[in-house]
Design a protein around this motif. Sequence first.
Motif, PDB file in Angstrom:
ATOM      1  N   ILE A 102       0.947  -1.753   0.265  1.00  0.00           N
ATOM      2  CA  ILE A 102      -0.120  -0.037  -0.312  1.00  0.00           C
ATOM      3  C   ILE A 102       0.539   0.911  -0.074  1.00  0.00           C
ATOM      4  O   ILE A 102      -0.074   2.120  -0.780  1.00  0.00           O
ATOM      5  CB  ILE A 102      -0.810  -0.589   1.147  1.00  0.00           C
ATOM      6  CG1 ILE A 102      -2.123  -1.000   1.024  1.00  0.00           C
ATOM      7  CG2 ILE A 102      -1.725   1.058   1.579  1.00  0.00           C
ATOM      8  CD1 ILE A 102      -3.070  -1.095   2.069  1.00  0.00           C
ATOM      9  N   ARG A 103       2.260   0.981   0.746  1.00  0.00           N
ATOM     10  CA  ARG A 103       2.641   2.571   0.425  1.00  0.00           C
ATOM     11  C   ARG A 103       3.257   2.396  -0.368  1.00  0.00           C
ATOM     12  O   ARG A 103       3.451   3.949  -0.963  1.00  0.00           O
ATOM     13  CB  ARG A 103       4.123   1.798   1.408  1.00  0.00           C
ATOM     14  CG  ARG A 103       3.521   2.666   3.255  1.00  0.00           C
ATOM     15  CD  ARG A 103       4.675   2.819   3.857  1.00  0.00           C
ATOM     16  NE  ARG A 103       6.480   1.430   3.713  1.00  0.00           N
ATOM     17  CZ  ARG A 103       6.050   0.605   4.790  1.00  0.00           C
ATOM     18  NH1 ARG A 103       5.026   0.552   5.634  1.00  0.00           N
ATOM     19  NH2 ARG A 103       7.177  -0.361   4.445  1.00  0.00           N
ATOM     20  N   ARG A 104       3.804   1.907  -1.421  1.00  0.00           N
ATOM     21  CA  ARG A 104       4.066   1.656  -2.208  1.00  0.00           C
ATOM     22  C   ARG A 104       3.430   2.644  -3.653  1.00  0.00           C
ATOM     23  O   ARG A 104       3.581   2.988  -4.895  1.00  0.00           O
ATOM     24  CB  ARG A 104       4.978   0.521  -3.398  1.00  0.00           C
ATOM     25  CG  ARG A 104       5.408  -0.316  -4.281  1.00  0.00           C
ATOM     26  CD  ARG A 104       5.906  -0.699  -4.723  1.00  0.00           C
ATOM     27  NE  ARG A 104       6.878  -1.823  -3.866  1.00  0.00           N
ATOM     28  CZ  ARG A 104       6.949  -2.795  -3.530  1.00  0.00           C
ATOM     29  NH1 ARG A 104       5.763  -3.524  -3.213  1.00  0.00           N
ATOM     30  NH2 ARG A 104       7.363  -3.571  -2.342  1.00  0.00           N
ATOM     31  N   ASN A 105       1.873   1.715  -3.492  1.00  0.00           N
ATOM     32  CA  ASN A 105       1.050   2.355  -4.601  1.00  0.00           C
ATOM     33  C   ASN A 105      -0.493   2.316  -3.768  1.00  0.00           C
ATOM     34  O   ASN A 105      -1.053   0.483  -3.915  1.00  0.00           O
ATOM     35  CB  ASN A 105       1.118   1.256  -6.139  1.00  0.00           C
ATOM     36  CG  ASN A 105      -0.172   1.932  -6.797  1.00  0.00           C
ATOM     37  OD1 ASN A 105      -0.190   2.938  -7.002  1.00  0.00           O
ATOM     38  ND2 ASN A 105      -0.533   0.572  -7.754  1.00  0.00           N
ATOM     39  N   PRO A 106      -0.235   3.176  -3.837  1.00  0.00           N
ATOM     40  CA  PRO A 106      -1.600   2.997  -2.948  1.00  0.00           C
ATOM     41  C   PRO A 106      -3.476   4.114  -3.588  1.00  0.00           C
ATOM     42  O   PRO A 106      -4.200   4.154  -3.536  1.00  0.00           O
ATOM     43  CB  PRO A 106      -1.662   4.297  -1.680  1.00  0.00           C
ATOM     44  CG  PRO A 106      -0.755   5.688  -2.028  1.00  0.00           C
ATOM     45  CD  PRO A 106       0.506   4.198  -2.811  1.00  0.00           C
ATOM     46  N   HIS A 107      -2.425   4.427  -5.147  1.00  0.00           N
ATOM     47  CA  HIS A 107      -3.760   4.569  -6.319  1.00  0.00           C
ATOM     48  C   HIS A 107      -4.420   3.959  -5.890  1.00  0.00           C
ATOM     49  O   HIS A 107      -5.764   4.769  -5.990  1.00  0.00           O
ATOM     50  CB  HIS A 107      -3.060   4.656  -7.097  1.00  0.00           C
ATOM     51  CG  HIS A 107      -2.119   5.968  -6.923  1.00  0.00           C
ATOM     52  ND1 HIS A 107      -1.836   7.574  -6.786  1.00  0.00           N
ATOM     53  CD2 HIS A 107      -0.344   6.055  -7.457  1.00  0.00           C
ATOM     54  CE1 HIS A 107      -0.806   8.199  -7.155  1.00  0.00           C
ATOM     55  NE2 HIS A 107       0.080   7.197  -7.381  1.00  0.00           N
ATOM     56  N   PRO A 108      -4.457   2.879  -5.599  1.00  0.00           N
ATOM     57  CA  PRO A 108      -5.854   2.003  -6.425  1.00  0.00           C
ATOM     58  C   PRO A 108      -7.503   2.418  -5.507  1.00  0.00           C
ATOM     59  O   PRO A 108      -8.009   2.179  -5.191  1.00  0.00           O
ATOM     60  CB  PRO A 108      -5.878   0.968  -6.628  1.00  0.00           C
ATOM     61  CG  PRO A 108      -4.081   0.257  -7.078  1.00  0.00           C
ATOM     62  CD  PRO A 108      -3.651   2.069  -6.406  1.00  0.00           C
ATOM     63  N   ILE A 109      -6.779   1.808  -3.942  1.00  0.00           N
ATOM     64  CA  ILE A 109      -7.149   1.986  -2.755  1.00  0.00           C
ATOM     65  C   ILE A 109      -7.793   3.114  -3.154  1.00  0.00           C
ATOM     66  O   ILE A 109      -9.257   3.242  -2.353  1.00  0.00           O
ATOM     67  CB  ILE A 109      -6.574   1.526  -1.972  1.00  0.00           C
ATOM     68  CG1 ILE A 109      -7.821   1.316  -0.341  1.00  0.00           C
ATOM     69  CG2 ILE A 109      -5.557   2.520  -1.054  1.00  0.00           C
ATOM     70  CD1 ILE A 109      -7.262   0.141   0.864  1.00  0.00           C
TER      71      ILE A 109
END
Length: 409
Positions: free
Chosen positions: A15-22
């Motif tokens: 989630i830190r790396r890629n929170p964009h979807p959430i």
Amino acid sequence: MAVDELTYDPSDPAIRRNPHPIFSWLRREDPVHWSDPMSGWIVTGYDDILEGLTDSSTFSAERLTNVRKHLPANAQSAAGEVLRYLNSWMVFRDPPDHTRLRRHMASVLNLPSFETLRGTISELTNDLLDKLPDGDVVDMFSTFSILLPGMVIMELMGVERGRLLEVKSWSDDMMLFIGSARGVPDKYERAKRGAVAMATLFKEAIGKRRADPKDDVLSQLIASEVDGRSLNDDELVGCLMMVLNGGHETTANLINNSLLALAHNPDTTSYLRGNLDKMEPAVEEFLRYDSPILSIGRVVKEDIEMGGKQLSAGERVFFMLLSANRDEEVFEDPTRLDVTRSPNPHMAFGKGPHFCLGTPLARIEGQIVLGEILRRYSSIELAEPVDSIPWINSLVTRGPSRLPLRLRK
């Protein structure tokens, strides 16, 4: 997925790396969302965030009182030494204290003073890039991105460049106090040691400038008066700590996140290499596309409804700038990197009375650095899968903690 099954947990590396979807899901389904792991509200929509950041009467920046209240008993002593200086950071103050501190800072940290650093930034950029091997894999984070902004800030404050890494380590330790930094052993003692070491250095510099003023930011800050009142030594130290931290890691993340975007978008890289005069709008798009600041925290001062939810006085709120800058209601095709995007009303540096004073300097550094890298190198390649790269564990700043790139001339 039901709202009550959704968890925004920044301790999760993915989630830190890629929170964009959430964030995209939350904007659609639950734009004002309670996060148990963060013990606070997550606000993801552009308009709600704009409202929150511009309403200091409802959402308070003075969140250090809350922090101290929830500290373990054995951390109170160490925390006192850190809070002594953090209390003078205008980012943690509401009016009228914020207004007074900001007027002092704005009198010396402004576009004219930043413009005088263009030559220094170009010189430092070229010196650091000259040391990088052609075609080999280098960690741009440690060999370039974290060094350049720190050197610029040291120059601005009149501190020796050679002390950069030492001072950066103190700053990192001190920032354990206000980032997420879960699971870090002895973080309060480390934060205290960092604060004391930085304060000792800055007090020594303040003493020298009082005795022998120079034509630099520190001397001007010492001489600054607002309504007949000067900054005291603790306030001066706090201001210097804030400038060092705020102008250092944020700009490093701007550089790293922009280089990642270029590595993943070769057509954009090719376009900019042939249009180096377009770096100004390009940097604005890099700031929007993957912002160097993840969120801005506030404390609810009085009960209020937002996004159909009831927020109660004393609760924490995290306004997710990263999410606001991908809001489909504001930006057309927000997941696409478009360096010609106009208008581009991103809020990478916040909004309202706390809008970042160092914004012009970050923009200048981004334009010079990315322009020079594109001029020098014909290829920018990520040297390993992005999923293997860890992201900084922070609720404030956002970027990779290392950046393995292969740069070819």
